[in-house]
Design an enzyme around this catalytic site. Structure first.
Site, PDB file in Angstrom:
ATOM      1  N   TYR A 117       6.438  -1.399 -15.441  1.00 17.72           N
ATOM      2  CA  TYR A 117       6.802  -1.375 -14.017  1.00 17.72           C
ATOM      3  C   TYR A 117       7.797  -0.242 -13.733  1.00 17.72           C
ATOM      4  O   TYR A 117       7.640   0.527 -12.772  1.00 17.72           O
ATOM      5  CB  TYR A 117       7.397  -2.730 -13.657  1.00 17.72           C
ATOM      6  CG  TYR A 117       7.709  -2.936 -12.200  1.00 17.72           C
ATOM      7  CD1 TYR A 117       6.703  -3.216 -11.285  1.00 17.72           C
ATOM      8  CD2 TYR A 117       9.023  -2.887 -11.733  1.00 17.72           C
ATOM      9  CE1 TYR A 117       6.999  -3.437  -9.938  1.00 17.72           C
ATOM     10  CE2 TYR A 117       9.329  -3.105 -10.406  1.00 17.72           C
ATOM     11  CZ  TYR A 117       8.311  -3.381  -9.505  1.00 17.72           C
ATOM     12  OH  TYR A 117       8.607  -3.591  -8.188  1.00 17.72           O
ATOM     13  N   GLY A 135       1.777  -3.704  -4.993  1.00 21.42           N
ATOM     14  CA  GLY A 135       2.389  -3.528  -6.309  1.00 21.42           C
ATOM     15  C   GLY A 135       2.320  -4.822  -7.086  1.00 21.42           C
ATOM     16  O   GLY A 135       2.226  -5.905  -6.496  1.00 21.42           O
ATOM     17  N   ASN A 193       6.004  -6.527 -27.220  1.00 18.42           N
ATOM     18  CA  ASN A 193       5.047  -7.620 -27.004  1.00 18.42           C
ATOM     19  C   ASN A 193       4.006  -7.289 -25.938  1.00 18.42           C
ATOM     20  O   ASN A 193       3.274  -8.179 -25.509  1.00 18.42           O
ATOM     21  CB  ASN A 193       5.791  -8.887 -26.541  1.00 18.42           C
ATOM     22  CG  ASN A 193       6.852  -9.307 -27.524  1.00 18.42           C
ATOM     23  OD1 ASN A 193       6.666  -9.164 -28.725  1.00 18.42           O
ATOM     24  ND2 ASN A 193       7.984  -9.786 -27.019  1.00 18.42           N
TER      25      ASN A 193
HETATM   26  P1  NAI Z   1       3.952  -9.508  -3.375  1.00 13.44           P
HETATM   27  O1  NAI Z   1       3.378  -9.817  -4.709  1.00 13.44           O
HETATM   28  O2  NAI Z   1       4.489 -10.623  -2.553  1.00 13.44           O
HETATM   29  O3  NAI Z   1       2.867  -8.730  -2.498  1.00 13.44           O
HETATM   30  C1  NAI Z   1       2.107  -7.676  -3.017  1.00 13.44           C
HETATM   31  C2  NAI Z   1       0.809  -7.580  -2.246  1.00 13.44           C
HETATM   32  O4  NAI Z   1       0.041  -6.522  -2.823  1.00 13.44           O
HETATM   33  C3  NAI Z   1      -0.019  -8.868  -2.360  1.00 13.44           C
HETATM   34  O5  NAI Z   1      -0.506  -9.257  -1.092  1.00 13.44           O
HETATM   35  C4  NAI Z   1      -1.150  -8.450  -3.296  1.00 13.44           C
HETATM   36  O6  NAI Z   1      -2.374  -9.147  -3.090  1.00 13.44           O
HETATM   37  C5  NAI Z   1      -1.285  -6.961  -2.973  1.00 13.44           C
HETATM   38  N1  NAI Z   1      -1.953  -6.240  -4.063  1.00 13.44           N
HETATM   39  C6  NAI Z   1      -1.719  -6.338  -5.391  1.00 13.44           C
HETATM   40  N2  NAI Z   1      -2.602  -5.584  -6.077  1.00 13.44           N
HETATM   41  C7  NAI Z   1      -3.403  -4.992  -5.156  1.00 13.44           C
HETATM   42  C8  NAI Z   1      -4.507  -4.130  -5.248  1.00 13.44           C
HETATM   43  N3  NAI Z   1      -4.993  -3.715  -6.435  1.00 13.44           N
HETATM   44  N4  NAI Z   1      -5.120  -3.716  -4.108  1.00 13.44           N
HETATM   45  C9  NAI Z   1      -4.678  -4.136  -2.906  1.00 13.44           C
HETATM   46  N5  NAI Z   1      -3.634  -4.980  -2.755  1.00 13.44           N
HETATM   47  C10 NAI Z   1      -2.993  -5.401  -3.870  1.00 13.44           C
HETATM   48  O7  NAI Z   1       5.056  -8.382  -3.647  1.00 13.44           O
HETATM   49  P2  NAI Z   1       6.334  -7.946  -2.769  1.00 13.44           P
HETATM   50  O8  NAI Z   1       7.526  -8.584  -3.332  1.00 13.44           O
HETATM   51  O9  NAI Z   1       6.050  -8.087  -1.333  1.00 13.44           O
HETATM   52  O10 NAI Z   1       6.420  -6.375  -3.157  1.00 13.44           O
HETATM   53  C11 NAI Z   1       5.849  -5.349  -2.371  1.00 13.44           C
HETATM   54  C12 NAI Z   1       6.192  -4.019  -3.018  1.00 13.44           C
HETATM   55  O11 NAI Z   1       7.593  -3.880  -3.138  1.00 13.44           O
HETATM   56  C13 NAI Z   1       5.616  -3.839  -4.414  1.00 13.44           C
HETATM   57  O12 NAI Z   1       5.227  -2.490  -4.597  1.00 13.44           O
HETATM   58  C14 NAI Z   1       6.789  -4.184  -5.289  1.00 13.44           C
HETATM   59  O13 NAI Z   1       6.686  -3.572  -6.556  1.00 13.44           O
HETATM   60  C15 NAI Z   1       7.927  -3.600  -4.489  1.00 13.44           C
HETATM   61  N6  NAI Z   1       9.240  -4.173  -4.795  1.00 13.44           N
HETATM   62  C16 NAI Z   1       9.551  -5.489  -4.525  1.00 13.44           C
HETATM   63  C17 NAI Z   1      10.816  -5.977  -4.808  1.00 13.44           C
HETATM   64  C18 NAI Z   1      11.227  -7.394  -4.496  1.00 13.44           C
HETATM   65  O14 NAI Z   1      12.380  -7.744  -4.708  1.00 13.44           O
HETATM   66  N7  NAI Z   1      10.367  -8.252  -3.984  1.00 13.44           N
HETATM   67  C19 NAI Z   1      11.824  -5.115  -5.428  1.00 13.44           C
HETATM   68  C20 NAI Z   1      11.411  -3.776  -5.656  1.00 13.44           C
HETATM   69  C21 NAI Z   1      10.161  -3.332  -5.332  1.00 13.44           C
END
Ligand code: NAI
Length: 445
Positions: free
Chosen positions: A350, A287, A296
């Site tokens: 988002y 994500g 914007n």
């Molecule tokens: P992060 O940014 O640390 O990790 C996301 C990973 O997804 C990265 O390794 C990135 O390279 C990969 N990624 C992004 N676009 C991609 C694509 N097109 N194809 C393949 N891989 C791709 O994010 P995080 O914090 O670990 O979040 C993981 C999930 O949890 C996401 O869906 C995020 O929206 C969701 N989330 C996170 C929250 C938080 O507090 N960290 C809160 C609510 C939801």
């Protein structure tokens, strides 16, 4: 990134000062093992035979007066008088529940054909959410609705993996949630292999293949680690730019890396080709955020978020199901967010994408189970301590951390444990659920 406030409130002067100033009092959450026992209470006339399932949770009957967990069976509550038994059962014991302890209320789905039953079973939701907000000391309160509560064994058996999870330290950051077991065709539907308990509760995913998108770092890496720890062969999928990180993560877990941009039009076909034995657990975790207020926000920021977070999930899920690449008894877990439930300024893209995940899960779940024997659920994380949230400006970060019943952020492991419960072979009756891992965030609660 470390939560210094939480450490400070754990000291005697910190406790004194924060109490005097009326500031939040987070308790360090127990994520290891519980030491206390379990108290089993009943309200109304139940037919549910919970004792064998509760005996297998590993928590013995409480004999200390300070239970680590309390289970209130309220499946037999059908009128307002019986609701008084809910009060009578919990009022004397709630104060004694151990720090970081658990309260689980069992109910049944509100019956559209019986407004009295529906009223009181819905009442349990307001009760649960309110108790979660007031109980404090890192304790959680959740409601489990058993669609099959009228069948003594079936109802309890279908809920075993859910009860084990909610009564364990693995659910440390899950509170104020309502989970339906046996809904959305989750019980007794054709192709459900999931209600029977696995032989091995320690390594329930042994012999199964799990593919986690966006697993090179953050929450996805924690999910891959947890699933591997439960015996799964993991495939760490991430963008080609993160290939080195993905390979290192996969090597540590004895799995494989799959460098692939999930937005590629043929991503589903390429995943299917890379996992010839089929996927047992598919976790859509990848994500991105591209925050701007709508006024914007250029179209490309809108488009990239919708493409990664929603369109690619729809495309790959469709392609993999159509190709028969998700094995029967399989589990799909998608990642929503509280921003998709409560909305968040600067996140129209988002929030839309994550609400879309909720819609996808609810609609697809009954059909995926009936047609493919696969369950579809979502986790909706709240404030999780990751690189993403560490980059948030201090004051907004502090507000995000404290604005939940547990007054602290969650850890990637909390999302991972919740995913593992939904991915469990015995969770076949949990379908179409959106479970927030948010410490009962005050947003959109
Ligand atoms: P992060 O940014 O640390 O990790 C996301 C990973 O997804 C990265 O390794 C990135 O390279 C990969 N990624 C992004 N676009 C991609 C694509 N097109 N194809 C393949 N891989 C791709 O994010 P995080 O914090 O670990 O979040 C993981 C999930 O949890 C996401 O869906 C995020 O929206 C969701 N989330 C996170 C929250 C938080 O507090 N960290 C809160 C609510 C939801």
């Amino acid at each position: 990134m470390a939560d210094r406030y939480l450490s400070f409130t754990g000291t005697a002067p910190g406790r004194f000062l924060t109490r005097r100033l009326g500031l939040p009092q987070p308790a360090a959450l127990e994520r290891g093992a519980f030491s206390g026992g379990l108290l089993h209470l009943t309200a109304g006339k139940t037919v549910l035979d919970l004792a064998p399932v509760l005996a297998r949770t590993g928590l013995g009957p409480d004999d200390t007066g300070r239970p680590a967990a309390v289970v209130l069976d309220a499946t037999g509550v059908r009128d307002v008088d019986a609701l008084a038994e809910v009060h009578a059962a919990l009022h004397p014991v709630v104060r004694s529940v151990a720090t970081s302890g658990r309260v689980v209320v069992l109910g049944t789905p509100p019956d559209p054909a019986d407004h009295h039953q529906a009223a009181v079973q819905q009442a349990l939701e307001g009760f649960t959410r309110s108790l979660g907000k007031e109980i404090g000391r890192g304790r959680t309160v959740n409601l489990v609705r058993l669609a099959d509560a009228a069948h003594a064994d079936a109802g309890a058996g279908a809920a075993e993996s859910t009860l084990r999870f909610l009564l364990s330290p693995a659910s440390a950051y899950v509170s104020g949630q309502v989970v339906e077991v046996g809904g959305a065709g989750g019980a007794g539907a054709p192709g459900t292999d999931g209600i029977t308990a696995p032989d091995d509760w320690e390594l329930p995913l042994a012999g199964r293949t799990a593919l986690v998108t966006g697993a090179a770092r953050g929450i996805g890496a924690a999910v891959a680690r947890t699933l591997a720890g439960q015996g799964a062969q993991v495939v760490v999928l991430d963008v080609p730019q993160a290939e080195d990180e993905a390979r290192r993560a996969a090597e540590r877990l004895g799995g494989t890396a799959l460098p692939l941009d999930i937005t590629a039009g043929d991503a589903g076909e390429r995943i299917a080709a890379a996992v010839p034995g089929g996927i047992d657990v598919l976790v859509h975790n990848a994500g991105i955020t591209r925050d701007r207020r709508l006024a914007n926000m250029p179209a490309d920021r809108w488009g990239s978020v919708l493409d990664v977070n929603l369109a690619s999930v729809l495309r790959t899920t469709d392609a993999l199901l159509a190709a028969g690449a998700v094995n029967r008894g399989g589990r799909i877990v998608a990642t929503a967010s509280i921003a998709g439930i409560a909305g968040n300024a600067g996140q129209t893209n988002y929030g839309a994408s994550k609400a879309g995940i909720v819609g996808l899960v609810r609609s697809l779940a009954p059909r995926a189970l009936a047609g493919h024997g696969v369950t579809v659920n979502a986790v909706a994380p709240g404030f999780i301590e990751t690189r993403m949230t560490a980059a948030v400006p201090l004051f907004i970060r502090e507000a995000g951390r404290r604005m939940n019943s547990l007054a602290q952020g969650g850890l990637p492991a909390d999302v991972a444990e919740t995913t593992a419960w939904l991915a469990h072979p015995a969770s076949g009756a949990v379908n179409g659920q959106v479970v927030r891992v948010c410490g009962q965030s005050l947003l959109g609660a």
